[in-house]
Design a protein around this motif. Structure first.
Motif, PDB file in Angstrom:
ATOM      1  N   PHE A 126       9.996 -49.449 -32.030  1.00 35.66           N
ATOM      2  CA  PHE A 126      10.130 -48.091 -31.533  1.00 35.66           C
ATOM      3  C   PHE A 126      10.358 -48.176 -30.024  1.00 35.66           C
ATOM      4  O   PHE A 126       9.543 -48.748 -29.308  1.00 35.66           O
ATOM      5  CB  PHE A 126       8.876 -47.264 -31.831  1.00 35.66           C
ATOM      6  CG  PHE A 126       8.670 -47.001 -33.300  1.00 35.66           C
ATOM      7  CD1 PHE A 126       9.175 -45.850 -33.883  1.00 35.66           C
ATOM      8  CD2 PHE A 126       7.987 -47.920 -34.089  1.00 35.66           C
ATOM      9  CE1 PHE A 126       8.991 -45.612 -35.241  1.00 35.66           C
ATOM     10  CE2 PHE A 126       7.798 -47.687 -35.448  1.00 35.66           C
ATOM     11  CZ  PHE A 126       8.301 -46.526 -36.031  1.00 35.66           C
ATOM     12  N   CYS A 127      11.458 -47.618 -29.573  1.00 37.57           N
ATOM     13  CA  CYS A 127      11.805 -47.696 -28.150  1.00 37.57           C
ATOM     14  C   CYS A 127      12.170 -46.309 -27.643  1.00 37.57           C
ATOM     15  O   CYS A 127      12.916 -45.569 -28.300  1.00 37.57           O
ATOM     16  CB  CYS A 127      12.963 -48.661 -27.923  1.00 37.57           C
ATOM     17  SG  CYS A 127      13.369 -48.943 -26.181  1.00 37.57           S
ATOM     18  N   ALA A 128      11.635 -45.944 -26.496  1.00 30.81           N
ATOM     19  CA  ALA A 128      11.906 -44.635 -25.916  1.00 30.81           C
ATOM     20  C   ALA A 128      13.288 -44.597 -25.286  1.00 30.81           C
ATOM     21  O   ALA A 128      13.750 -45.580 -24.698  1.00 30.81           O
ATOM     22  CB  ALA A 128      10.847 -44.306 -24.867  1.00 30.81           C
ATOM     23  N   THR A 129      13.942 -43.462 -25.399  1.00 27.48           N
ATOM     24  CA  THR A 129      15.270 -43.321 -24.817  1.00 27.48           C
ATOM     25  C   THR A 129      15.239 -43.468 -23.302  1.00 27.48           C
ATOM     26  O   THR A 129      16.208 -43.921 -22.691  1.00 27.48           O
ATOM     27  CB  THR A 129      15.864 -41.957 -25.185  1.00 27.48           C
ATOM     28  OG1 THR A 129      14.929 -40.918 -24.804  1.00 27.48           O
ATOM     29  CG2 THR A 129      16.122 -41.861 -26.680  1.00 27.48           C
ATOM     30  N   GLY A 130      14.099 -43.118 -22.682  1.00 29.34           N
ATOM     31  CA  GLY A 130      13.981 -43.233 -21.235  1.00 29.34           C
ATOM     32  C   GLY A 130      13.894 -44.655 -20.727  1.00 29.34           C
ATOM     33  O   GLY A 130      13.951 -44.890 -19.523  1.00 29.34           O
ATOM     34  N   GLU A 172      -5.301 -38.306 -15.337  1.00 27.51           N
ATOM     35  CA  GLU A 172      -4.541 -37.291 -14.614  1.00 27.51           C
ATOM     36  C   GLU A 172      -3.050 -37.463 -14.905  1.00 27.51           C
ATOM     37  O   GLU A 172      -2.576 -38.579 -15.116  1.00 27.51           O
ATOM     38  CB  GLU A 172      -4.786 -37.420 -13.112  1.00 27.51           C
ATOM     39  CG  GLU A 172      -6.209 -37.091 -12.693  1.00 27.51           C
ATOM     40  CD  GLU A 172      -6.451 -37.355 -11.223  1.00 27.51           C
ATOM     41  OE1 GLU A 172      -5.541 -37.908 -10.561  1.00 27.51           O
ATOM     42  OE2 GLU A 172      -7.560 -37.038 -10.739  1.00 27.51           O
ATOM     43  N   PRO A 173      -2.289 -36.374 -14.944  1.00 21.50           N
ATOM     44  CA  PRO A 173      -0.844 -36.487 -15.182  1.00 21.50           C
ATOM     45  C   PRO A 173      -0.181 -37.384 -14.148  1.00 21.50           C
ATOM     46  O   PRO A 173      -0.502 -37.322 -12.957  1.00 21.50           O
ATOM     47  CB  PRO A 173      -0.352 -35.038 -15.063  1.00 21.50           C
ATOM     48  CG  PRO A 173      -1.563 -34.203 -15.327  1.00 21.50           C
ATOM     49  CD  PRO A 173      -2.732 -34.977 -14.778  1.00 21.50           C
ATOM     50  N   VAL A 174       0.711 -38.233 -14.616  1.00 23.75           N
ATOM     51  CA  VAL A 174       1.393 -39.181 -13.743  1.00 23.75           C
ATOM     52  C   VAL A 174       2.858 -38.782 -13.613  1.00 23.75           C
ATOM     53  O   VAL A 174       3.539 -38.545 -14.608  1.00 23.75           O
ATOM     54  CB  VAL A 174       1.296 -40.619 -14.305  1.00 23.75           C
ATOM     55  CG1 VAL A 174       2.131 -41.585 -13.477  1.00 23.75           C
ATOM     56  CG2 VAL A 174      -0.151 -41.067 -14.357  1.00 23.75           C
ATOM     57  N   GLU A 175       3.312 -38.688 -12.379  1.00 24.39           N
ATOM     58  CA  GLU A 175       4.732 -38.432 -12.162  1.00 24.39           C
ATOM     59  C   GLU A 175       5.521 -39.694 -12.500  1.00 24.39           C
ATOM     60  O   GLU A 175       5.192 -40.794 -12.052  1.00 24.39           O
ATOM     61  CB  GLU A 175       4.984 -38.057 -10.698  1.00 24.39           C
ATOM     62  CG  GLU A 175       6.457 -37.786 -10.395  1.00 24.39           C
ATOM     63  CD  GLU A 175       6.718 -37.533  -8.924  1.00 24.39           C
ATOM     64  OE1 GLU A 175       7.860 -37.174  -8.585  1.00 24.39           O
ATOM     65  OE2 GLU A 175       5.777 -37.707  -8.111  1.00 24.39           O
ATOM     66  N   VAL A 176       6.528 -39.548 -13.330  1.00 26.19           N
ATOM     67  CA  VAL A 176       7.375 -40.675 -13.699  1.00 26.19           C
ATOM     68  C   VAL A 176       8.777 -40.400 -13.184  1.00 26.19           C
ATOM     69  O   VAL A 176       9.460 -39.487 -13.652  1.00 26.19           O
ATOM     70  CB  VAL A 176       7.399 -40.890 -15.224  1.00 26.19           C
ATOM     71  CG1 VAL A 176       8.321 -42.054 -15.586  1.00 26.19           C
ATOM     72  CG2 VAL A 176       5.991 -41.142 -15.761  1.00 26.19           C
ATOM     73  N   ARG A 177       9.185 -41.173 -12.198  1.00 26.16           N
ATOM     74  CA  ARG A 177      10.522 -41.051 -11.633  1.00 26.16           C
ATOM     75  C   ARG A 177      11.372 -42.226 -12.086  1.00 26.16           C
ATOM     76  O   ARG A 177      10.846 -43.251 -12.532  1.00 26.16           O
ATOM     77  CB  ARG A 177      10.445 -41.027 -10.102  1.00 26.16           C
ATOM     78  CG  ARG A 177       9.544 -39.938  -9.542  1.00 26.16           C
ATOM     79  CD  ARG A 177       9.686 -39.815  -8.026  1.00 26.16           C
ATOM     80  NE  ARG A 177       9.457 -41.074  -7.332  1.00 26.16           N
ATOM     81  CZ  ARG A 177       8.263 -41.544  -6.991  1.00 26.16           C
ATOM     82  NH1 ARG A 177       7.159 -40.859  -7.305  1.00 26.16           N
ATOM     83  NH2 ARG A 177       8.139 -42.682  -6.354  1.00 26.16           N
ATOM     84  N   PRO A 178      12.678 -42.111 -12.002  1.00 27.30           N
ATOM     85  CA  PRO A 178      13.538 -43.234 -12.376  1.00 27.30           C
ATOM     86  C   PRO A 178      13.216 -44.469 -11.550  1.00 27.30           C
ATOM     87  O   PRO A 178      12.979 -44.382 -10.345  1.00 27.30           O
ATOM     88  CB  PRO A 178      14.947 -42.708 -12.077  1.00 27.30           C
ATOM     89  CG  PRO A 178      14.823 -41.221 -12.144  1.00 27.30           C
ATOM     90  CD  PRO A 178      13.453 -40.913 -11.610  1.00 27.30           C
ATOM     91  N   THR A 179      13.194 -45.614 -12.198  1.00 22.54           N
ATOM     92  CA  THR A 179      12.939 -46.882 -11.512  1.00 22.54           C
ATOM     93  C   THR A 179      13.755 -47.991 -12.153  1.00 22.54           C
ATOM     94  O   THR A 179      13.949 -48.002 -13.376  1.00 22.54           O
ATOM     95  CB  THR A 179      11.445 -47.254 -11.553  1.00 22.54           C
ATOM     96  OG1 THR A 179      11.273 -48.564 -10.968  1.00 22.54           O
ATOM     97  CG2 THR A 179      10.890 -47.267 -12.965  1.00 22.54           C
ATOM     98  N   ALA A 224       1.415 -50.738  -5.197  1.00 20.72           N
ATOM     99  CA  ALA A 224       2.674 -50.162  -5.661  1.00 20.72           C
ATOM    100  C   ALA A 224       3.756 -50.454  -4.632  1.00 20.72           C
ATOM    101  O   ALA A 224       3.497 -50.439  -3.424  1.00 20.72           O
ATOM    102  CB  ALA A 224       2.540 -48.660  -5.871  1.00 20.72           C
ATOM    103  N   VAL A 225       4.960 -50.724  -5.102  1.00 21.68           N
ATOM    104  CA  VAL A 225       6.080 -51.042  -4.213  1.00 21.68           C
ATOM    105  C   VAL A 225       7.260 -50.127  -4.545  1.00 21.68           C
ATOM    106  O   VAL A 225       7.441 -49.696  -5.687  1.00 21.68           O
ATOM    107  CB  VAL A 225       6.502 -52.518  -4.327  1.00 21.68           C
ATOM    108  CG1 VAL A 225       5.402 -53.427  -3.803  1.00 21.68           C
ATOM    109  CG2 VAL A 225       6.843 -52.889  -5.766  1.00 21.68           C
ATOM    110  N   GLY A 226       8.066 -49.840  -3.536  1.00 19.45           N
ATOM    111  CA  GLY A 226       9.181 -48.926  -3.696  1.00 19.45           C
ATOM    112  C   GLY A 226      10.443 -49.594  -4.198  1.00 19.45           C
ATOM    113  O   GLY A 226      10.556 -50.831  -4.235  1.00 19.45           O
ATOM    114  N   GLU A 227      11.417 -48.779  -4.563  1.00 12.52           N
ATOM    115  CA  GLU A 227      12.681 -49.305  -5.099  1.00 12.52           C
ATOM    116  C   GLU A 227      13.428 -50.188  -4.101  1.00 12.52           C
ATOM    117  O   GLU A 227      13.947 -51.246  -4.485  1.00 12.52           O
ATOM    118  CB  GLU A 227      13.560 -48.148  -5.565  1.00 12.52           C
ATOM    119  CG  GLU A 227      12.960 -47.298  -6.677  1.00 12.52           C
ATOM    120  CD  GLU A 227      12.645 -48.109  -7.926  1.00 12.52           C
ATOM    121  OE1 GLU A 227      13.580 -48.693  -8.505  1.00 12.52           O
ATOM    122  OE2 GLU A 227      11.462 -48.155  -8.314  1.00 12.52           O
TER     123      GLU A 227
END
Length: 387
Positions: A141-145, A281-288, A320-323
């Protein structure tokens, strides 16, 4: 090999494997292995992960494609001693092969129909590879995201059945959970299956053998983090058996686009209760670009507590590290002959953070665990950039 028992991390209730959650309080389960001896910490003539069978749970089968014993190479870094552990050169090009060799062996012991799992891509390839080697079916099972199209094509080539789930990894996790049982062993590589973390214990022995001592710091890219915990457990084995006297600081690194563990680590005063609250707590998920470690832990937040506990006990950190830092690290590694996926490059990017930089000057320095190869990431370019 070591005789295992299965117990709840919260209430201590014991149960029989295979089991995925405590039947009393629904908390994650862990394996409690019999103590290892000094002799059990040393490699044998076995193949693959079974060269360190003394560190692993006992199984009747020993499926292998030659995984493990991966190279440890020095990196060119000014003023610091840094080595790269190339988990990217395992048979399916990621560290997941260690877990799937153990999982396929256990599935044969249990008479399972096959392996079922949620994946962002690497675990899908690995599970399909080892299921094929063991003559088992595989359902992914794989998420489209997850944007894992290329990796899923490889899994299909090995005969895996692929089911796409709208959303992110947590959505795929829920779908795989509903599919476990009825002969299907769930090998989702969070902490859903308590067996899989144990497959990473031999990494510690390999590092000590290759370095001639214990590294000061081990940096591991983490989603939920079983690799980090498994390596830490291996170092505690070595210390308990008298092979070493110390345990390295374990540093988990996440992409700041999806960093629930780093967020929880920074909350409160390292209290498990405050961690649990922060993880829910809700986690913001941005493209990475580092999709392989983009796990919001939604629906199974308590699994993250196992990783945070290992980090705390080792005296380590979660960062945590940035893009841009991830892309730059990938570029640097490529210029040293190492082509890795962005999630793996995050381990090197972490060396620029203050939490790690000050620890890179000890006698054995820092080991950056490079978890996956760039060959399965078509969007990764050799100049270190991503689309």
């Amino acid at each position: 090999m070591r005789e295992p028992t299965v117990g709840c991390v919260r209430c201590g209730h014991g149960t029989t494997y295979p089991a995925y959650r405590c039947p009393v309080c629904a908390s994650p389960l862990v394996l409690d292995l019999t103590p290892v001896t000094a002799a059990g910490c040393r490699p044998t003539t076995g193949r693959g992960i079974w060269r360190h069978a003394g560190l692993l749970p006992r199984t009747g089968h020993a499926v292998t494609l030659g995984e493990g014993s991966t190279p440890l190479l020095p990196l060119r870094r000014d003023g610091a001693t840094v080595h790269a552990k190339l988990e990217s050169v395992n048979p399916s090009l990621s560290f997941k092969d260690r877990a799937m060799a153990l999982a396929a062996s256990a599935a044969l012991d249990l008479g399972s129909t096959g392996l079922v799992l949620a994946s962002t891509g690497n675990a899908a390839v690995s599970a399909a590879t080892y299921a094929a080697a063991a003559g088992l079916r595989c359902r992914v099972f794989c998420a489209t995201g997850s944007n894992a199209g290329g990796k899923l094509d490889v899994a299909r080539a090995h005969g895996a059945e692929i089911r796409l789930v709208p959303g992110h990894y947590s959505d795929a996790y829920e779908a795989a959970t509903r599919a476990e049982g009825d002969g299907w062993l769930n090998v989702t590589t969070t902490y859903r299956n308590p067996l899989l973390t144990e497959a990473y214990r031999p990494v510690a022995a390999e590092l000590v053998d290759d370095l001639g001592g214990v590294p000061d710091v081990v940096v591991v890219p983490v989603g939920a983090g079983p690799l980090l915990r498994g390596v830490w457990l291996g170092f505690t084995d070595l210390r308990a058996a008298g092979r070493t006297g110390t345990v390295p600081r374990m540093v988990g690194v996440q992409a700041d686009a999806c960093a629930p563990l780093a967020h929880a680590w920074g909350a409160g005063d390292r209290d498990a209760g405050e961690w649990a609250t922060a993880l829910r707590e809700p986690v913001e998920v941005r493209p990475t670009a580092a999709a392989a470690i983009a796990d919001a832990l939604r629906g199974y937040a308590d699994e993250g507590l196992l990783t945070l506990d290992a980090v705390r006990r080792s005296g380590g950190e979660v960062v945590a590290v940035g893009e841009p830092a991830i892309a730059s690290a990938g570029h640097e590694l490529a210029r040293q002959g190492l082509f890795v996926e962005p999630a793996a490059a995050a381990a090197l990017a972490a060396l620029e953070t203050s939490a790690v930089a000050a620890s890179a000057t000890g006698p054995f320095g820092v080991v950056a665990v490079l978890t996956g190869h760039g060959a399965k990431e078509p969007s990764t370019r050799t100049d270190g950039s991503t689309p």
